[in-house]
Design an enzyme around this catalytic site. Structure first.
Site, mmCIF file in Angstrom:
data_model
loop_
_atom_site.group_PDB
_atom_site.id
_atom_site.type_symbol
_atom_site.label_atom_id
_atom_site.label_comp_id
_atom_site.label_asym_id
_atom_site.label_seq_id
_atom_site.Cartn_x
_atom_site.Cartn_y
_atom_site.Cartn_z
ATOM 1 N N ASN A 1 18.774 14.715 41.759
ATOM 2 C CA ASN A 1 19.784 14.384 40.754
ATOM 3 C C ASN A 1 21.047 15.238 40.874
ATOM 4 O OD1 ASN A 1 17.423 16.013 39.935
ATOM 5 N ND2 ASN A 1 18.702 16.585 38.208
ATOM 6 N N CYS B 1 20.080 17.833 32.071
ATOM 7 C CA CYS B 1 18.847 18.348 31.472
ATOM 8 C C CYS B 1 18.782 19.859 31.547
ATOM 9 C CB CYS B 1 17.629 17.754 32.169
ATOM 10 S SG CYS B 1 17.640 15.989 32.017
HETATM 11 N N1 PMP Z 1 13.972 12.726 37.016
HETATM 12 C C1 PMP Z 1 15.203 12.765 37.535
HETATM 13 C C2 PMP Z 1 15.371 12.924 39.017
HETATM 14 C C3 PMP Z 1 16.319 12.653 36.711
HETATM 15 O O1 PMP Z 1 17.548 12.690 37.238
HETATM 16 C C4 PMP Z 1 16.122 12.506 35.313
HETATM 17 C C5 PMP Z 1 17.317 12.414 34.376
HETATM 18 N N2 PMP Z 1 18.256 13.435 34.556
HETATM 19 C C6 PMP Z 1 14.814 12.456 34.825
HETATM 20 C C7 PMP Z 1 13.769 12.569 35.704
HETATM 21 C C8 PMP Z 1 14.525 12.296 33.356
HETATM 22 O O2 PMP Z 1 15.002 11.065 32.917
HETATM 23 P P1 PMP Z 1 15.082 10.744 31.351
HETATM 24 O O3 PMP Z 1 15.952 11.792 30.752
HETATM 25 O O4 PMP Z 1 15.681 9.393 31.283
HETATM 26 O O5 PMP Z 1 13.700 10.796 30.819
#
Ligand code: PMP
Length: 379
Positions: free
Chosen positions: A147, A315
């Site tokens: 990400n 995140c």
């Molecule tokens: N895995 C990856 C690689 C992500 O980029 C993300 C979101 N940043 C997530 C998991 C989690 O996704 P969500 O916040 O939609 O639960």
């Protein structure tokens, strides 16, 4: 505002909005209710599952709908921990999303190993087989695409090595889905994704898992695998978004525009580095190590100039310390704080990329001017 933070979330696409509001107003009944109107919603939900499964190249009975990739990732580790022996371990790449890293730590305390990447961010598949031979491994988890940098992992090879060793393989495909081909996911025992990363709406995602895996208890929804009233409008929007993403295909022009942006930046900002530039990467991302100034200052300047970019993973916002991805790539904490992430979408035009490059150039000049006037004042 030109939006360059698509790895955090995407604007819902037209098809998703239409399907969502149609389902919200017409197909709002509880799919488990006994009425014939509810049965029609159930039939639509089952059809959506089949269509999504076809798109992923997997069997429909392995597909469950969740609230998103975070739930899917947690569900995998929670389920595996309940069925694994108490001294078995899990193997992760060091660049996994926090929802994988933290779930692994919670459900396998003291039993999480990271696969070495030697500063490149890519897991070397040749180290996996000896690692699987050396210890009892309950699960291997390696993401499809990162990400923060967009760097792609050799997940198909890793899946094959796991298959040969009889060890379950989980792949977090959240950033891959909707951007790169999706038909080969049957190679993964477990797969996670979130709809809002590819033009769907928030609060809905996918977990591909063996049919016997049950992970949230309560009602009998999703054949008893994931209790809770199904979010049919979200699922309908997710399917529409996925179909729209794949009907678009991978236009080389998108990657060319991103590459031209990077070239232009190198020419105008001496010392700028692109993380993973020689590695296989998603076509929409540039993770930039800027030669000077903390990333938040860049983000602020660029926003004032009409460009929304990011410091890295949304995140990780609010967490102390540098990004674990930059650390895994061998950067110091000070360098990690200079990383700016730019992520476009299939709607980002070459003109927008080029205007972003101009804005970076201008932002650099302004930041330099701000810092020299600050120095004069402070003397
Ligand atoms: N895995 C990856 C690689 C992500 O980029 C993300 C979101 N940043 C997530 C998991 C989690 O996704 P969500 O916040 O939609 O639960």
């Amino acid at each position: 505002m030109a939006y360059f933070d698509n790895n955090a979330t995407t604007r819902p696409c037209e098809g998703a909005l239409v399907s969502y509001s149609k389902a919200l107003s017409g197909d709002w009944r509880n799919p488990s209710a006994p009425s014939s109107a509810a049965a029609r919603v159930r039939a639509k939900l089952d059809l959506a599952r089949e269509q999504l499964a076809t798109c992923l190249g997997v069997s429909p009975d392995t597909v469950s709908f969740t609230s998103g990739a975070t739930e899917s990732n947690n569900a995998v580790f929670s389920y595996i921990s309940r069925h694994a022996s108490s001294d078995s371990r899990v193997l992760l790449s060091p660049v996994e999303h926090p929802s994988v890293r933290e779930a692994a730590r919670r459900y396998f305390p003291g039993r999480v190993d990271e696969l070495a990447v030697g500063g490149s961010e890519i897991v070397d598949p040749s180290i996996l087989a000896p690692a699987l031979d050396a210890t009892e491994v309950a699960l291997v988890s390696v993401m499809a695409a990162n990400n923060e940098t967009g760097v792609i992992q050799p997940w198909e090879q890793i899946a094959e090595i796991c298959r040969v060793h009889g060890v379950p393989f989980h792949c977090d495909a959240t950033q891959w889905l909707g951007k790169l081909p999706s038909g080969e996911f049957d190679a993964c025992d477990y797969l996670s994704a979130s709809a809002h990363k590819f033009g769907g709406v928030k609060g809905v995602g996918i977990l591909k898992a063996p049919a016997e895996v049950s992970f949230i208890v309560g009602g009998e929804q999703e054949v008893g695998r994931r209790a809770g009233t199904e979010n049919f409008p979200g699922v309908a929007a997710m399917l529409a978004a996925l179909e729209e993403a794949y009907s678009f295909g991978k236009a080389p022009i998108l990657e060319q525009a991103r590459n031209a942006f990077e070239e232009s930046l190198r020419a105008s900002i001496p010392g700028v580095e692109v993380l993973g530039e020689n590695l296989s990467r998603l076509w929409n991302v540039s993770a930039l190590l800027m030669p000077r100034f903390e990333n938040l200052r860049w983000v602020g300047k660029l926003e004032k100039m009409g460009h929304e970019v990011s410091t890295g993973s949304a995140c990780a916002t609010g967490q102390d310390g540098p990004s674990h991805v930059s650390v895994a790539m061998g950067f110091s904490s000070e360098q990690a704080r200079r990383v700016v992430r730019v992520s476009g979408s299939r709607e980002t035009t070459p003109a927008e990329w080029s205007s972003l490059a101009d804005a970076f150039r201008l932002a650099y000049a302004e930041l330099q001017a701000d810092s020299s006037s600050y120095e004069v004042v402070s003397i």
